[in-house]
Write a protein that holds these residues in place. Sequence first.
Motif, mmCIF file in Angstrom:
data_model
loop_
_atom_site.group_PDB
_atom_site.id
_atom_site.type_symbol
_atom_site.label_atom_id
_atom_site.label_comp_id
_atom_site.label_asym_id
_atom_site.label_seq_id
_atom_site.Cartn_x
_atom_site.Cartn_y
_atom_site.Cartn_z
ATOM 1 N N ALA A 126 37.766 45.594 -40.401
ATOM 2 C CA ALA A 126 38.052 44.722 -41.539
ATOM 3 C C ALA A 126 39.527 44.344 -41.557
ATOM 4 O O ALA A 126 40.403 45.214 -41.486
ATOM 5 N N TYR A 127 39.763 43.053 -41.654
ATOM 6 C CA TYR A 127 41.121 42.519 -41.726
ATOM 7 C C TYR A 127 41.265 41.649 -42.964
ATOM 8 O O TYR A 127 40.314 41.009 -43.410
ATOM 9 N N ASN A 128 42.473 41.633 -43.491
ATOM 10 C CA ASN A 128 42.804 40.737 -44.596
ATOM 11 C C ASN A 128 44.075 39.978 -44.237
ATOM 12 O O ASN A 128 45.130 40.583 -44.080
ATOM 13 N N PHE A 129 43.947 38.669 -44.052
ATOM 14 C CA PHE A 129 45.092 37.814 -43.755
ATOM 15 C C PHE A 129 45.280 36.828 -44.898
ATOM 16 O O PHE A 129 44.344 36.544 -45.651
ATOM 17 N N PRO A 130 46.470 36.270 -45.054
ATOM 18 C CA PRO A 130 46.707 35.324 -46.153
ATOM 19 C C PRO A 130 45.754 34.128 -46.103
ATOM 20 O O PRO A 130 45.468 33.583 -45.034
ATOM 21 N N GLN A 131 45.290 33.743 -47.265
ATOM 22 C CA GLN A 131 44.339 32.642 -47.385
ATOM 23 C C GLN A 131 44.881 31.357 -46.780
ATOM 24 O O GLN A 131 44.168 30.625 -46.095
ATOM 25 N N GLY A 132 46.147 31.074 -47.032
ATOM 26 C CA GLY A 132 46.727 29.866 -46.484
ATOM 27 C C GLY A 132 46.783 29.876 -44.977
ATOM 28 O O GLY A 132 46.528 28.849 -44.327
ATOM 29 N N VAL A 133 47.124 31.017 -44.404
ATOM 30 C CA VAL A 133 47.185 31.122 -42.949
ATOM 31 C C VAL A 133 45.811 30.867 -42.342
ATOM 32 O O VAL A 133 45.668 30.118 -41.365
ATOM 33 N N LEU A 134 44.771 31.473 -42.913
ATOM 34 C CA LEU A 134 43.425 31.277 -42.375
ATOM 35 C C LEU A 134 42.981 29.819 -42.504
ATOM 36 O O LEU A 134 42.360 29.267 -41.582
ATOM 37 N N SER A 135 43.293 29.188 -43.626
ATOM 38 C CA SER A 135 42.886 27.783 -43.787
ATOM 39 C C SER A 135 43.594 26.903 -42.765
ATOM 40 O O SER A 135 42.991 25.991 -42.183
ATOM 41 N N GLN A 136 44.861 27.168 -42.514
ATOM 42 C CA GLN A 136 45.614 26.404 -41.518
ATOM 43 C C GLN A 136 45.156 26.742 -40.101
ATOM 44 O O GLN A 136 45.190 25.882 -39.207
ATOM 45 N N LEU A 137 44.715 27.980 -39.886
ATOM 46 C CA LEU A 137 44.304 28.410 -38.554
ATOM 47 C C LEU A 137 43.114 27.606 -38.049
ATOM 48 O O LEU A 137 43.011 27.317 -36.852
ATOM 49 N N PHE A 138 42.201 27.226 -38.936
ATOM 50 C CA PHE A 138 41.064 26.411 -38.506
ATOM 51 C C PHE A 138 41.535 25.064 -37.940
ATOM 52 O O PHE A 138 40.948 24.547 -36.997
ATOM 53 N N ARG A 139 42.604 24.511 -38.492
ATOM 54 C CA ARG A 139 43.131 23.259 -37.938
ATOM 55 C C ARG A 139 43.710 23.484 -36.543
ATOM 56 O O ARG A 139 43.569 22.629 -35.659
ATOM 57 N N GLU A 140 44.372 24.634 -36.361
ATOM 58 C CA GLU A 140 44.945 24.924 -35.051
ATOM 59 C C GLU A 140 43.847 25.131 -34.010
ATOM 60 O O GLU A 140 43.967 24.682 -32.858
ATOM 61 N N ILE A 141 42.775 25.795 -34.414
ATOM 62 C CA ILE A 141 41.642 25.988 -33.500
ATOM 63 C C ILE A 141 41.039 24.640 -33.134
ATOM 64 O O ILE A 141 40.726 24.369 -31.971
ATOM 65 N N ALA A 142 40.874 23.772 -34.139
ATOM 66 C CA ALA A 142 40.299 22.444 -33.887
ATOM 67 C C ALA A 142 41.133 21.663 -32.883
ATOM 68 O O ALA A 142 40.592 20.941 -32.036
ATOM 69 N N ALA A 143 42.441 21.802 -32.970
ATOM 70 C CA ALA A 143 43.336 21.030 -32.110
ATOM 71 C C ALA A 143 43.582 21.698 -30.762
ATOM 72 O O ALA A 143 44.332 21.151 -29.942
ATOM 73 N N GLY A 144 42.996 22.864 -30.540
ATOM 74 C CA GLY A 144 43.189 23.550 -29.272
ATOM 75 C C GLY A 144 44.545 24.199 -29.132
ATOM 76 O O GLY A 144 44.986 24.493 -28.008
ATOM 77 N N ARG A 145 45.224 24.435 -30.245
ATOM 78 C CA ARG A 145 46.532 25.084 -30.199
ATOM 79 C C ARG A 145 46.370 26.600 -30.273
ATOM 80 O O ARG A 145 45.323 27.104 -30.681
ATOM 81 N N PRO A 146 47.409 27.351 -29.890
ATOM 82 C CA PRO A 146 47.249 28.807 -29.741
ATOM 83 C C PRO A 146 47.121 29.581 -31.039
ATOM 84 O O PRO A 146 46.624 30.711 -31.024
ATOM 85 N N GLY A 147 47.535 29.018 -32.154
ATOM 86 C CA GLY A 147 47.426 29.731 -33.410
ATOM 87 C C GLY A 147 48.470 29.249 -34.396
ATOM 88 O O GLY A 147 49.110 28.204 -34.207
ATOM 89 N N VAL A 148 48.662 30.018 -35.470
ATOM 90 C CA VAL A 148 49.625 29.684 -36.518
ATOM 91 C C VAL A 148 50.862 30.548 -36.339
ATOM 92 O O VAL A 148 50.769 31.779 -36.285
ATOM 93 N N VAL A 149 52.013 29.908 -36.252
ATOM 94 C CA VAL A 149 53.300 30.598 -36.253
ATOM 95 C C VAL A 149 53.945 30.313 -37.610
ATOM 96 O O VAL A 149 54.159 29.156 -37.974
ATOM 97 N N THR A 150 54.250 31.368 -38.367
ATOM 98 C CA THR A 150 54.687 31.189 -39.749
ATOM 99 C C THR A 150 55.530 32.374 -40.206
ATOM 100 O O THR A 150 55.456 33.465 -39.638
ATOM 101 N N HIS A 151 56.298 32.138 -41.251
ATOM 102 C CA HIS A 151 57.030 33.227 -41.896
ATOM 103 C C HIS A 151 56.142 33.967 -42.898
ATOM 104 O O HIS A 151 56.515 35.047 -43.367
ATOM 105 N N VAL A 152 54.983 33.414 -43.218
ATOM 106 C CA VAL A 152 54.139 33.985 -44.269
ATOM 107 C C VAL A 152 53.592 35.341 -43.839
ATOM 108 O O VAL A 152 52.936 35.464 -42.798
#
Length: 531
Positions: A113-139
């Motif tokens: 079980a993992y808990n990641f920030p809601q905003g990061v996960l919502s943005q991560l789906f866009r990165e997956i769609a675009a074929g990018r490696p993931g989300v790089v953030t200060h969050v």
Amino acid sequence: MSGTASRRVRGGPAFMTADEAVARIQPGDTLAIGGSGGGLLEPDLLLEALGRRFRETAGPAGLQLVHTTGIGDRAGGGMDHLAQPGLARRIIAGNWGMAPRMSELADQGAFEAYNFPQGVLSQLFREIAAGRPGVVTHVGIGTFCDPRVEGGKLNHVTTEDIVQVVELGGQEWLFYPSFGLDVCFIRGTTADENGNISLEQEGARLEMLAIAQATRNRGGLVIAQVKQVARGGSLDPRLVVVPGICVDVVVVNPQQRQVVTHAYNPAFSGELKAALSSLEVFPLDQRKVVARRALAEIRDGDVVNLGVGIADGVAAVAAEEGWSDHFTLTIEQGLVGGVPARGVIFGVATNPDAILDQPSQFDFYDGGGIDIAFLGFAQIDRAGNVNVSKFGSRVIGTGGFVNISQNASTVVFCGTFTAGGLVATPGHGALVLSHEGRNRKFVAAVDQITFSAAEARRRGQRILYVTERAVFELGPRGLVLIEVAPGVDRETDVLKLLDWPVEVAADVRTMDQAIFDERALGASWRPGRTG
């Protein structure tokens, strides 16, 4: 993907029952699920069907489930349909609190079980769609999401560090990597015969498009639940949120509700503007005292975020006082303007000005777009750290809390001083404490760091902690007592109930007596920061 071949349906979407749709899910699949708490955009028929299939056949087993926010009604709905040992091998979620049975299984170690920030996960789906490696953030830096703290891991069987610390441009960041997707559940209001999906009766958009695009581009199966079907090509293209090129399967649920409390409220979807006089009156109690005092921190023109729980009362008080037009309220599900709903359906708003995709809302938040945020708390410690995500055996999750608390210019944490039986009665300009709560919320050290006071000081944020009897601010060394309610003894009712000696300001003020009176605050008591 778990397999090697695409599962996409060729030649247009297939219309099938929920049972037929979930029969396409294979053991070990990664399933992304759209939706939010209280039934908002929840693909309820699909979740029920998948849970029923597993109970009857013990399959598909070993799924990896991913959802951005809490999905459920705290009463057995949503993700709790899937709360069956063996169904999931790993769950990555932004929030767990809407599905208490699933939360219990997470605490017991029934799956990773993992808990990641809601905003990061919502943005991560866009990165997956675009074929990018993931989300790089200060969050998440300095919080339990940081791999140097807990890495977002929630139990003893969860050992893999998914989140990584990276350095770019001489600065530390957190890297949340992309992953494969085999299947997703999304929801809309109407599908036409070509699979185009509109959301005209929904109270939010969330990340329906991003999830569908991510799944489609990974060769996965996109299953959409809708309320009704329209003739092909008949939908207004301005209303189509998910195009048919991203949809493989459509399941129709004519009984689909907008949220669990409403079959359909047109003021949630923007179809009409409701009279604010129709909103339920907020009775004067300890929660309203907190909301009233918090409201005093807003300045004209502020962009405001409200969190779920006691903080959502700020909107109710503002509406009662006719102050809603002094500032703009927002919530993380993508709503801008209006009056956010309270309770289990937090995530919709009455009379919103705009309904954005959730990832775009978090782009705005992460970049510093919020002037002031009002958030709840479960624990506060001597350093000023705040925990809302995990305490004792309760796994609640962060939701958007990490994104919001780390990036708003001013954060006001709102809550009662103690919990579990607290009786604090406001009236006639003072507060009467009749019975103390069993549970201390101010503790020497929080169980989990959802908000890092050290990071807040480094970023120069202004932080307040508002309760029904006292107000604290974050100082250079920790909490500083700056206000005490009329009728409350500073030593007996505040300082002696803390587990450590707290700094006391030289000029401790008395909280405004108007906050504790049955009468409306009135036009003379204007919003505008007190500090």
